[in-house]
Design an enzyme around this catalytic site. Structure first.
Site, mmCIF file in Angstrom:
data_model
loop_
_atom_site.group_PDB
_atom_site.id
_atom_site.type_symbol
_atom_site.label_atom_id
_atom_site.label_comp_id
_atom_site.label_asym_id
_atom_site.label_seq_id
_atom_site.Cartn_x
_atom_site.Cartn_y
_atom_site.Cartn_z
ATOM 1 N N ILE A 44 19.019 32.279 64.755
ATOM 2 C CA ILE A 44 18.445 31.036 65.246
ATOM 3 C C ILE A 44 17.577 31.256 66.479
ATOM 4 O O ILE A 44 16.657 30.493 66.764
ATOM 5 C CB ILE A 44 19.580 30.034 65.557
ATOM 6 C CG1 ILE A 44 19.045 28.642 65.820
ATOM 7 C CG2 ILE A 44 20.427 30.518 66.741
ATOM 8 C CD1 ILE A 44 20.143 27.588 65.908
ATOM 9 N N LYS A 45 17.858 32.332 67.231
ATOM 10 C CA LYS A 45 17.156 32.571 68.489
ATOM 11 C C LYS A 45 15.704 33.024 68.280
ATOM 12 O O LYS A 45 14.946 33.121 69.249
ATOM 13 C CB LYS A 45 17.921 33.581 69.332
ATOM 14 C CG LYS A 45 19.292 33.080 69.789
ATOM 15 C CD LYS A 45 19.180 31.814 70.630
ATOM 16 C CE LYS A 45 20.519 31.290 71.094
ATOM 17 N NZ LYS A 45 21.105 32.090 72.171
ATOM 18 N N ASP A 46 15.304 33.262 67.047
ATOM 19 C CA ASP A 46 13.878 33.488 66.766
ATOM 20 C C ASP A 46 13.067 32.257 67.177
ATOM 21 O O ASP A 46 11.955 32.370 67.702
ATOM 22 C CB ASP A 46 13.639 33.759 65.282
ATOM 23 C CG ASP A 46 14.154 35.106 64.833
ATOM 24 O OD1 ASP A 46 14.700 35.849 65.674
ATOM 25 O OD2 ASP A 46 14.030 35.419 63.642
ATOM 26 N N GLY A 49 12.920 32.321 71.092
ATOM 27 C CA GLY A 49 12.070 33.377 71.624
ATOM 28 C C GLY A 49 10.604 33.032 71.511
ATOM 29 O O GLY A 49 9.841 33.151 72.483
#
Length: 305
Positions: A44-46, A49
């Site tokens: 999910i941190k794509d 970022g």
């Protein structure tokens, strides 16, 4: 689909539906899991970022000479590293020693420099070290996911609308893990605006403090806090589910064996909490949760053994 950069395929992940044919829950009820582990960087941190780097560039805080520095357990680092490649930026990530070796290897593969801090200092120690490095390195930028209001904004503007479009206003409860609090608060705020009656349930591992427990180490990675995230201050949470390592890993293994969903332990914890929630709700309820990352970055920790 033809793409020229991986950031083109961030988001728009599928939703997996569980019913009482799969797990014990009231008739006509369902759990919907957003499969965020299918983002190109595996988590999910794509979303975060890319959002943070793009916002930094647009506001002039990031230039071609900027070095990105961030304290991270890994997934945010991977997301930032992917985004940094698109803008040709250097990255340095400060990681507590005990966290996943696979995540660190992936960050290095994407060109990042890794600096370790002692395990017993947790993420607090990594934050302190990151701020020290930012003072030493010229032209550096600290996204600081734990403090940056663009963290919840990233999910308010992307993940929240996707869930709403896919499931409409029929959602009874939103159940999701809390680490920095950005995902939870951003999505929760968006969904509350669409349906004020939706229940909000935060998920943490044993060893996190949100439910009044004492802070201590835990094997479930990616969620759990040593301090209350500031992003939670402006939302009304109906309750917290504290999931043990044993239960979280048990459901992680079941999701792989029963549905072929190769997710990390925070997903197992989120599913356990979602199942608890749907079981106390009336028939016909709909609970939505999030499976944040993939299992392959935890294999050295015997996630399936």
């Amino acid at each position: 689909m033809v793409i020229t950069t991986l950031t083109d395929i961030i988001g728009h992940t599928p939703v997996f539906k569980f019913t009482n044919k799969d797990y014990p829950m009231p008739e006509h009820s369902a759990i919907y899991a957003k499969l965020e582990y299918l983002n190109p960087g595996g988590s999910i941190k794509d979303r975060l970022g890319y959002y943070l780097i793009k916002h930094g560039v647009q506001t002039g805080k990031i230039t071609a000479d900027t070095t990105i520095i961030e304290p991270t357990a890994g997934n945010t680092g991977i997301g930032l590293a992917l985004a940094a490649l698109s803008f040709h930026l250097k990255t340095i990530f400060v990681v507590p020693e005990q966290f996943s070796l696979e995540k660190q290897q992936i960050m290095k593969a994407l060109g990042a420099t890794i600096i370790h801090t002692p395990s017993d200092l947790g993420i607090t120690g990594a934050i302190k070290k990151s701020k020290e490095l930012a003072k030493e390195i010229k032209h550096s930028f600290l996204p600081m996911q734990f403090e940056n209001p663009e963290n919840p904004a990233a999910y308010y503007h992307t993940l929240g609308p996707e869930i709403s479009k896919e499931l409409g206003t029929k959602i009874t409860s939103f159940v999701a893990g809390i680490g920095s609090g950005g995902t939870f608060s951003g999505v929760a705020r968006y969904l509350k605006e669409q349906n004020s009656l939706i229940r909000l349930i935060g998920v943490e591992p044993e060893g996190s403090i949100l439910n009044g427990g004492k802070s201590h180490s835990h094997k479930i990675e990616g969620i759990g806090v040593e301090f209350v995230p500031p992003f939670l201050s402006d939302i009304s949470i109906d309750g917290f589910e504290t999931i043990s390592d044993q239960e979280g890993f048990a459901y992680t293994r079941q999701l792989a064996k029963n549905q072929g969903l190769l997710v990390g332990s925070s997903s197992g914890a989120a599913f356990a909490a979602a199942l608890h929630e749907v079981q106390r709700l009336p028939a016909g309820s709909s609970v939505v949760t999030i499976f944040p990352d993939t299992a392959d970055r935890y294999l050295s920790k015997a996630i399936y053994l």
